[in-house]
Design a protein around this motif. Structure first.
Motif, PDB file in Angstrom:
ATOM      1  N   UNK A 293       0.851  -1.193   0.000  1.00  0.00           N
ATOM      2  CA  UNK A 293       0.000   0.000   0.000  1.00  0.00           C
ATOM      3  C   UNK A 293       0.884   1.240   0.000  1.00  0.00           C
ATOM      4  N   UNK A 294       0.340   2.287  -0.561  1.00  0.00           N
ATOM      5  CA  UNK A 294       1.091   3.541  -0.611  1.00  0.00           C
ATOM      6  C   UNK A 294       1.380   4.029   0.801  1.00  0.00           C
ATOM      7  N   UNK A 295       0.445   3.759   1.714  1.00  0.00           N
ATOM      8  CA  UNK A 295       0.625   4.230   3.093  1.00  0.00           C
ATOM      9  C   UNK A 295       1.809   3.523   3.756  1.00  0.00           C
ATOM     10  N   UNK A 300       7.413   3.602   5.709  1.00  0.00           N
ATOM     11  CA  UNK A 300       8.800   3.138   5.681  1.00  0.00           C
ATOM     12  C   UNK A 300       9.751   4.275   5.317  1.00  0.00           C
ATOM     13  N   UNK A 301       9.316   5.056   4.321  1.00  0.00           N
ATOM     14  CA  UNK A 301      10.207   6.088   3.787  1.00  0.00           C
ATOM     15  C   UNK A 301      10.432   7.214   4.797  1.00  0.00           C
TER      16      UNK A 301
END
Lengths: 614, 389
Positions: A293-295, A300-301
């Motif tokens: 998922x983008x979330x 993580x980023x």
């Protein structure tokens, strides 16, 4: 005489014969042409006809498994349902897509990807519509099959990682190939083909991928399948067995988890085998395969602890005092110091109008090399560095595995750095003695990775150019063991440095005395380090500013290297606890646990072997 | 008078010129050998069409029906007195010409060309009729012409116009292949009739000068066909595809062929228009070089038999008609075969009696009927009528 009024019948006969000869001649020409096409070039055209009708389709082979040294499954495959569209088996792909969308709603991005793949892929390569169908979706598709021409519900495989986050960085993960990879190797366009993106999955991707199988199909001019001619299931990917000990790894991760961000490496010295290599926090590797998922990605980023980064391999840190064995060996081998050299530590060194403090502002007094390592006296190594010179220190660091790309059989290992005068010149500055002083204790530009620290510890412990090895066997074929060459450092010099490291752990004055191994058979030698991550002001340094009071991300990193047993070293380790403040306090206890676990494993495996039926 | 045949025939030459024939004599004079060749060819055609689908439906069944109708038509025409046919020559020509004009005005589009005309629900190709009608008309024109008259250029003006008019109309359809065949039929009839060689030389020079202009006026697809023929690889999936696939089918037949229903090119639809223009490749892939040569031999035999019938006729009309019909058949066969073998550009020319199609089949059978009639009535006496010129 022919001028004399020819009879028309005669003229006709003559001319008809001429034309008939022409006709027969042209029939002869057709015969010659037929001979040329059918007899002389027949084989060539037969081959072209075969090319026309036979279409080979590739079948994705199952990906190879990854096992630990004892055969425990680290990466495998599990089946799941997926929907594929055979574009050439339907006259109206759009209608099938629309019908599919009513049963299993597709989002806009998926629709875009599917349309692009329909356009880009050759018609006989099925296009993946949706992976990881639920049982209900699968059943709905099966029931509505007549309304879905060209749709195939297929069993695919997903990568299974039984240990989850425990060794995610080492094992890596797989994902669908990128468009560039597909362009380079069209085989990768097959649905279900996964490509190793990191770690062992990437490093051993070739062996793990296997050989695609092939179905030879007879197709008509429109590419529609008429019948199967032959089927070759392909060769499954090979099993890769690692040197890793899954139990040891689990224990390492469990212990590291008590820190916010840390990494550790444990090598076996004989073979360079990586028995444990951990970086926390970690990530769930299956997410890359099953859809991220983008979330999750954003989380993580933005995490300061960089969960995706394998800190053991690619985390770059100032080595701090763990660098002192390098400076010591550089001094000894270059003659800058001798085994008997003693320096006086008043708590500081004045050089060029600047005062360089020892961590012990009160001073250590007179020290020889082992005591200096034991108590981690900075002043002793200031003198040693000055007597040796930065270039010789850099050369020794490289010899011990620091600042050169590590020889390891997985991708992603970074290399540290030790500066030289030439490098400084190339950057437009002259090297100063003050810089030599601080680089002698692993500060300044000095950089290492935890893996490099472990390599350095292993090399100091053995005197050999040990390099780490991750994989033990590929496809039941043991990988050749390298006989690591001698480093060429005189044994006497190594012995004196080892003596210092032994005292650092086992002498009550030693910096890591609290983390000693009490079993004399497992006596551990080590070296602590703590490296500041922010420059303290002179005033702060002079005031012996307590860095433990800084916010977490500004606290010094805690490092520790060790090998054991001292008498006959079998394991070397390196532990880095980010912002752990002091090596002795945060890193050394972890190394102790790792070493105990490693010896415990040996004992346990011995017991297993002894107890095993003959 | 030049009289052919044995001594008895020669002796009875005058007596054999008859004005009426009884029915049994006609049956005896029918060239049954030629009829057998035609039946054989029709059988090969039906077999090929059967192999196109692996079933009698839809092609083979309907083709067999047409063959039966055509066969009856051929035999019926064989009994029609050649003099009646001669009298019908120009009217038939006029009807064909009208149909050609009509096909330009009301014709239905098929494959980018206006070639079909629907008459009472039956699709017909007027250009097919014209080929036979032209042969009859020219034969009629030259029937009684003397050597001197044929030498007179003004005498040639009408037949020249009669030839060029349909050629232009067919070109406008546009059907380059058929137009060239009609032109060749006219030219060979002129030649056989005794038109002086210098006339042909003049026509060649004028034609050579006109070619670049004509090429400029060709349709794009016609130019493409010629250019693709010159280099099939130019457009392997477009216009060149047909030629390439046809050559693959022919070549993969090899010496003995892939066997009936075992030829992949045809069975898997790689062959274009396999039941019509490219049917020879379908046959050749299955029966190989041996079968192909046998079929070409059969076609050659039919042409030669037509030539023999022409030579056996004792009147110029019969000679020219039989020869023209043989030439018409030959040109169709040659253009089609040369086309599928990649020797000449691709043009919509079917293989007579083999290709699926009603109009061409019936016209061919009717023309064979006339051919048989020429032999049946080879001794017919045109004298009392005194017609023609």
């Amino acid at each position: 005489m022919a001028r004399e009024k020819p009879r028309l019948g005669g003229v006709f006969t003559r001319r008809a014969m001429i034309l008939a000869a022409g006709q027969v001649g042209l029939f002869g020409l057709l015969g010659l042409r037929l001979y040329r096409l059918q007899v002389r070039d027949g084989a060539h055209y037969a081959m072209l006809a075969k090319d026309n009708r036979v279409s080979a389709r590739l079948v994705a082979p199952p990906r190879g498994e990854i096992h630990d040294r004892a055969g425990a499954l680290l990466a495998g495959n599990k089946p799941h349902w997926r929907a594929l569209l055979m574009v050439d088996a339907t006259t109206d792909a759009k209608a099938t897509l629309a019908a599919f969308n009513r049963l299993v709603p597709l989002d806009a991005a998926e629709r875009l990807r599917i349309q692009r793949e329909i356009k880009v892929h050759r018609p006989f390569i099925p296009v993946l519509l949706r992976d990881f169908l639920s049982w209900d979706q699968m059943a709905a598709l099966a029931v509505n099959a007549p309304a879905l021409p060209g749709l195939i519900v297929d069993v695919g495989t997903t990568r299974l990682y039984p240990f989850g986050t425990t060794m995610a960085h080492l094992i890596g993960y797989v994902g669908p190939p990128t468009e560039a990879e597909v362009r380079a190797s069209p085989v990768l366009a097959l649905p279900g083909i996964r490509v190793g993106k990191a770690g062992v999955e990437r490093g051993r991707n070739g062996a793990l991928t296997g050989v695609p199988g092939m179905v030879r199909l007879e197709v008509n001019a429109l590419g529609r399948v008429i019948r199967n001619l032959a089927r070759n299931p392909g060769t499954p990917g090979e099993t890769v067995r690692l040197h890793l000990d899954a139990n040891l790894q689990s224990q390492a991760v469990a212990r590291l988890a008590s820190e916010r961000s840390a990494s550790a490496v444990l090598l076996e010295l004989g073979s360079g085998a990586v028995r444990a290599i951990a970086s926390t926090p970690s990530f769930d590797p299956t997410l890359f395969d099953t859809g991220l998922s983008a979330r999750q990605w954003k989380a993580w980023m933005t995490d300061k602890r960089a969960p995706l980064l394998d800190k053991a391999l690619a985390g770059i840190y100032a080595p701090g005092s763990t660098f002192k064995p390098v400076t010591a060996l550089a001094g000894l081998t270059s003659g800058g110091i001798s085994p008997g050299t003693r320096f006086f530590c008043p708590g500081y060194l004045d050089l060029g109008g600047h005062r360089y403090w020892c961590w012990e502002h009160g001073g250590h007094g007179w020290l020889d090399l082992p005591s200096a390592i034991c108590q981690s006296c900075d002043v002793f190594f200031y003198h040693t560095a000055l007597a040796t010179g930065i270039d010789r220190i850099a050369a020794m660091a490289n010899r011990l595995g620091i600042g050169v790309p590590p020889e390891i059989d997985i991708p992603g290992a970074a290399s540290g750095f030790v500066p030289t005068r030439e490098w400084r010149r190339a950057h437009g500055k002259a090297w100063t003695l003050g810089e030599t002083v601080i680089h002698g204790i692993g500060q300044g530009f000095d950089q290492v990775t935890p893996l490099e620290l472990a390599i350095m510890a292993a090399r100091v412990a053995t005197g050999r150019a040990i390099s780490p090895r991750v994989a033990a066997e590929v496809g039941a074929q043991a990988l050749p063991e390298t006989a690591f060459p001698e480093l060429g450092i005189p044994e006497a010099y190594l012995a004196i440095v080892r003596q210092g490291m032994r005292e650092a752990v086992n002498n009550p004055l030693g910096t890591a005395y609290a983390s000693r191994l009490t079993d004399p058979k497992m006596e551990m030698a080590g070296k602590t380090g703590s490296a500041e991550v922010v420059n303290l002001s002179k005033a702060e340094a002079a005031a012996n500013f307590n860095t433990a009071n800084l916010p977490w991300q500004f606290r010094p990193n805690a490092l520790f290297i060790a090998f054991a047993p001292v008498a006959n070293p079998r394991f070397a380790t390196a532990v880095v606890v980010e912002h752990g403040h002091e090596g002795a306090e945060a890193a050394a206890p972890i190394a102790k646990v790792l070493m105990e676990a490693a010896f415990g494993m040996v004992a346990a495996s011995r017991a297993r072997v002894a107890g095993a039926p003959a | 008078m030049s009289v052919k045949g044995g001594p008895l025939q020669r002796a009875e030459g005058r007596l054999l010129r008859v004005t009426s024939f009884d029915f049994t004599r006609k049956i005896a004079r029918i060239n049954w050998f030629f009829v057998a060749l035609v039946v054989l060819l029709g059988g090969v055609g039906a077999l090929s069409l059967y192999s196109a689908t692996g079933a009698f439906d839809p092609y083979a069944k309907r083709q067999l029906l047409r063959l039966a109708v055509g066969f009856a038509l051929m035999l019926a025409i064989a009994f029609v007195d050649i003099r009646i046919i001669a009298r019908l020559a120009w009217p038939l020509y006029a009807v064909s010409l009208v149909l050609l004009v009509m096909v330009l005005k009301f014709g239905s589009v098929g494959l980018g060309a206006e070639r079909w005309l629907s008459i009472g629900g039956v699709a017909v190709q007027p250009s097919e009729f014209m080929k036979v009608a032209l042969v009859l008309a020219l034969a009629h024109w030259f029937h009684r012409a003397s050597w001197e008259r044929i030498g007179n250029p003004f005498f040639l003006l009408l037949p020249l116009a009669a030839t060029l008019l349909p050629v232009v109309l067919i070109l406008k359809e546009p059907n380059l292949g058929t137009a060239l065949i009609v032109l060749a039929i006219g030219a060979t009839t002129f030649f056989a009739a005794g038109v002086r060689l210098w006339s042909f030389a003049l026509a060649l020079v004028l034609g050579g000068l006109a070619t670049p202009i004509a090429f400029a006026h060709l349709h794009g697809y016609q130019k493409a066909r010629i250019l693709t023929f010159l280099d099939p690889a130019r457009d392997p999936l477009g216009a060149g595809y047909n030629i390439i696939q046809a050559k693959i089918a022919l070549g993969s037949g090899g010496m003995w062929g892939q066997g009936l229903m075992h030829a992949s090119q045809g069975r898997l639809d790689f062959l274009p228009e396999k039941e019509t223009d490219f049917i020879f490749t379908l046959f050749a892939e299955q029966f190989g070089f041996v079968g192909s040569i046998a079929l070409v031999g059969l076609l050659c035999l039919i042409v030669c038999t037509a030539g023999a019938i022409a030579l056996s006729s004792r009147h110029q009309f019969g000679r020219l008609v039989a020869f023209g019909i043989g030439m018409n058949f030959f040109l169709y066969v040659f253009v089609n075969l040369a086309m599928v073998m990649g020797l000449i550009p691709v043009g919509g020319v079917p293989l007579p009696l083999i290709s699926y199609g009603g109009s061409a089949l019936l016209t061919t059978m009717a023309s064979f009927g006339i051919l048989l009639s020429v032999q049946v009535h080879g001794d017919a006496d045109f004298t009392p009528k005194r017609e023609g010129v």
